[in-house]
Design a protein around this motif. Sequence first.
Motif, mmCIF file in Angstrom:
data_model
loop_
_atom_site.group_PDB
_atom_site.id
_atom_site.type_symbol
_atom_site.label_atom_id
_atom_site.label_comp_id
_atom_site.label_asym_id
_atom_site.label_seq_id
_atom_site.Cartn_x
_atom_site.Cartn_y
_atom_site.Cartn_z
ATOM 1 N N ARG A 1 1.835 6.823 9.233
ATOM 2 C CA ARG A 1 2.809 6.349 8.145
ATOM 3 C C ARG A 1 4.213 5.258 8.397
ATOM 4 O O ARG A 1 4.769 4.902 7.763
ATOM 5 N N GLY B 1 8.863 4.210 7.901
ATOM 6 C CA GLY B 1 8.081 4.021 6.666
ATOM 7 C C GLY B 1 8.070 2.588 5.852
ATOM 8 O O GLY B 1 7.992 1.625 6.526
ATOM 9 N N GLN B 2 7.247 2.747 4.512
ATOM 10 C CA GLN B 2 7.018 1.521 4.232
ATOM 11 C C GLN B 2 7.625 1.439 2.560
ATOM 12 O O GLN B 2 6.863 1.649 1.626
ATOM 13 N N PHE B 3 8.818 1.292 2.351
ATOM 14 C CA PHE B 3 9.597 1.426 1.278
ATOM 15 C C PHE B 3 9.627 0.174 0.408
ATOM 16 O O PHE B 3 10.544 -0.547 0.417
ATOM 17 N N VAL B 4 8.566 -0.251 -0.002
ATOM 18 C CA VAL B 4 8.562 -1.743 -0.647
ATOM 19 C C VAL B 4 7.753 -1.721 -1.925
ATOM 20 O O VAL B 4 7.046 -0.637 -2.354
ATOM 21 N N ALA B 5 8.022 -2.607 -2.763
ATOM 22 C CA ALA B 5 7.649 -2.653 -4.100
ATOM 23 C C ALA B 5 6.022 -2.927 -4.047
ATOM 24 O O ALA B 5 5.284 -3.336 -3.238
ATOM 25 N N GLU B 6 5.337 -2.252 -5.199
ATOM 26 C CA GLU B 6 3.774 -2.422 -5.065
ATOM 27 C C GLU B 6 3.451 -3.733 -4.932
ATOM 28 O O GLU B 6 2.308 -3.915 -4.175
ATOM 29 N N MET C 1 2.797 -4.177 -1.194
ATOM 30 C CA MET C 1 2.308 -3.246 -0.566
ATOM 31 C C MET C 1 0.848 -3.800 0.071
ATOM 32 O O MET C 1 0.659 -3.673 1.407
ATOM 33 N N GLY D 1 19.471 6.509 4.797
ATOM 34 C CA GLY D 1 19.036 6.178 3.492
ATOM 35 C C GLY D 1 18.113 5.102 3.489
ATOM 36 O O GLY D 1 17.365 4.960 4.688
ATOM 37 N N VAL D 2 17.555 4.482 2.509
ATOM 38 C CA VAL D 2 16.674 3.458 2.255
ATOM 39 C C VAL D 2 16.986 2.180 2.064
ATOM 40 O O VAL D 2 17.500 1.957 0.814
ATOM 41 N N LEU D 3 16.607 1.064 2.732
ATOM 42 C CA LEU D 3 17.023 -0.313 2.607
ATOM 43 C C LEU D 3 16.051 -1.197 3.068
ATOM 44 O O LEU D 3 15.685 -0.890 4.436
ATOM 45 N N HIS D 4 15.502 -2.229 2.454
ATOM 46 C CA HIS D 4 14.782 -3.251 3.068
ATOM 47 C C HIS D 4 13.432 -2.802 3.581
ATOM 48 O O HIS D 4 13.225 -3.099 4.719
ATOM 49 N N ARG E 1 13.370 3.718 5.876
ATOM 50 C CA ARG E 1 14.577 4.764 5.989
ATOM 51 C C ARG E 1 15.262 4.534 7.454
ATOM 52 O O ARG E 1 14.293 4.787 8.315
#
Lengths: 271, 408
Positions: B19, B27-32, B35, B291-294, B297
Amino acid sequence: MSRIKARFESLKAEGRGALIPYLQAYDPDLETSLALLKGMPAAGADLIEIGVPFSDPSADGPTIQAAALRGLKAGATLAGVLAMVRAFRQNDSDTPIILMGYVNPIDSYGPARFCVDAAEAGVDGLIIVDLPKEESDLLSADAQKNGLDIIQLVAPNTPDERLPYLLNTASGFIYYVSITGITGTRTASHDELAAALPRLRAASSLPVAIGFGIRTAEQAARAASVGDAAVVASALIATLASTLENGKASSATVPAVLDQLADIARAVRGT
Amino acid sequence: MSSEVSPRLNSLRNGPDQRGRFGTFGGQFVAETLMPLVQDLANAYQAAKADPGFRQELDYYFRDYVGRPSPLWHAKRLSKELGGAKIYLKREELNHTGSHKLNNVMGQILLARRMGKTRIVAETGAGQHGVATATVCALFGLKCTIYMGAVDVERQKPNVFRMHLLGAEVHPVTAGSGTLKDAMNEAMRDWVANVHDTYFLVGTVAGPHPYPEMVRDFQSIIGIETREQILTVENRLPDVLVAAIGGGSNAMGLFHPFLDDESVKMIGVEAAGHGLDSGLTAASISRGRSGVLHGNRTYLLQDEFGQIAEAHSISAGLDYPGIGPEHSWLNDIGRVEYVGVTDKEALDAFQLLTRTEGIIPALECAHGLAQVMKIAPSMTPDQIIVLNLSGRGDKDIFTVADHLGVSL
């Protein structure tokens, strides 16, 4: 039945699509944004999206960035946004409320506690821009337990083979981001929209809301008829911004935004 | 990657997981909309990594264009001045464009070409990454757009001019605090609006997976060479590795090949700005929380409500409220120690190295040197410290002059 499901079913019976206006919480202050929120259903909102201000809105264009900054300056917090929803629910128990924002304020609040508090305040759905399906286990179980729909975003460049993965467990409605880009910039053409919808219809029976780049009453009416709902955000915020005097709300602010919303609603309803 | 250091089963060098996580970080916290792009990128990178031809091509450019290997310099006068440990400097400032940044940029530009991308966007803080990116775009004839905070544009004028000379478009970003984090936001907005032809060339070991892994791999040439060089001259491993950290790419590059060598202590030096408790700091690990940014995490400077705080450092390259996720993990498992060094300590170190070794360091790595100044005197002459001298300081002379009360 959830408010979101009930609302889409009753609109389907009426034979029209939904209008979903967006406002940024606390923009430019709590009182004004609460007045807007409370005034939106009478002006023609079928569902309402409330933007949760974040310091780094990397998927938003200049209009919503500025709104987020004004909201933060006015003291917006996630708890404050939930209090707004609670106040709204005192007089409106039917209009679905969807919070739209970014992960970090929720992460900071505590995802589990947030889902409990949001549901208790009367929130129905969550759109978390930077929380793709792959990361949604951060709060999917808590959201489900508390009856909150996590609204799945789909983009024009989402591959067909990814759609089942995204939509098999989706609930509420699908939010179709109609352009590859940030909010409030380009508008999708009629052909682009017409091409996109069959893909979504084949993959899911959920209602489809179309957002990003819908500015005019005509565009909203078209989106709400091609899809099941139109989201109008930056255009309303641009109007709000144009009424500000030295960054503060004026007597024209609330009427200007609600009048614009009413115009768009008339077009969506064909009246 | 060719390396004499092969990962073990229980290695600390095996991350990230499927992951894209290092422990709970990454991780991969980006807009759809992004993705499909990050997934394509991850696949393309894995394919390139498995292709010996890709490594050969990179090695060629490393040697004949970047100027690798970089020397490992025994800083005798500096060591004598401080008294105590024997100090070596890994001379990344001798790379073409004057910093370690070109290692990563060269790797990613070859990947972008393999992927058929024709336009490059990048964020930059001090301008070193922007210059490196503009350089390879000139080399390969690709369109180049650089986002740089308006505040940084002002304090790093020479680098802005270099980017212009190299044919890049430089967009000053006035949103937010007008520094690196805002430039990162703007680069992501550009990428999402130009998905069909654009490659986002991230400059540090942060962002959505696979960036932290990929940038680390390209920068690991620093540690791989250091390991070989120190074994050649000293016939033993160093006792301590020291590197400055903004996002943390030069530090990951030095540390990663040594992570399984238990005898090697590692210190990552964050910019404490006016002091760790001054409220004007860039020390994400010391004063931030998860936290989560760019897209990832990691440890972030943020307020109690999850709004990202503005970082402060005299060094534009360290002025970022986050840090690469692998560093956050290495901190939590205790493998690397993270400390803070103030603006003032960095300025003192800047002058010391210039006087004792005739090397003007970038303000970024002057932070690392300040930490060396703290620990070297209490060590013995048979102990070895390696400092990553990640960039040269020509770009910083205006800032330094200003702080010394000299007008140029």
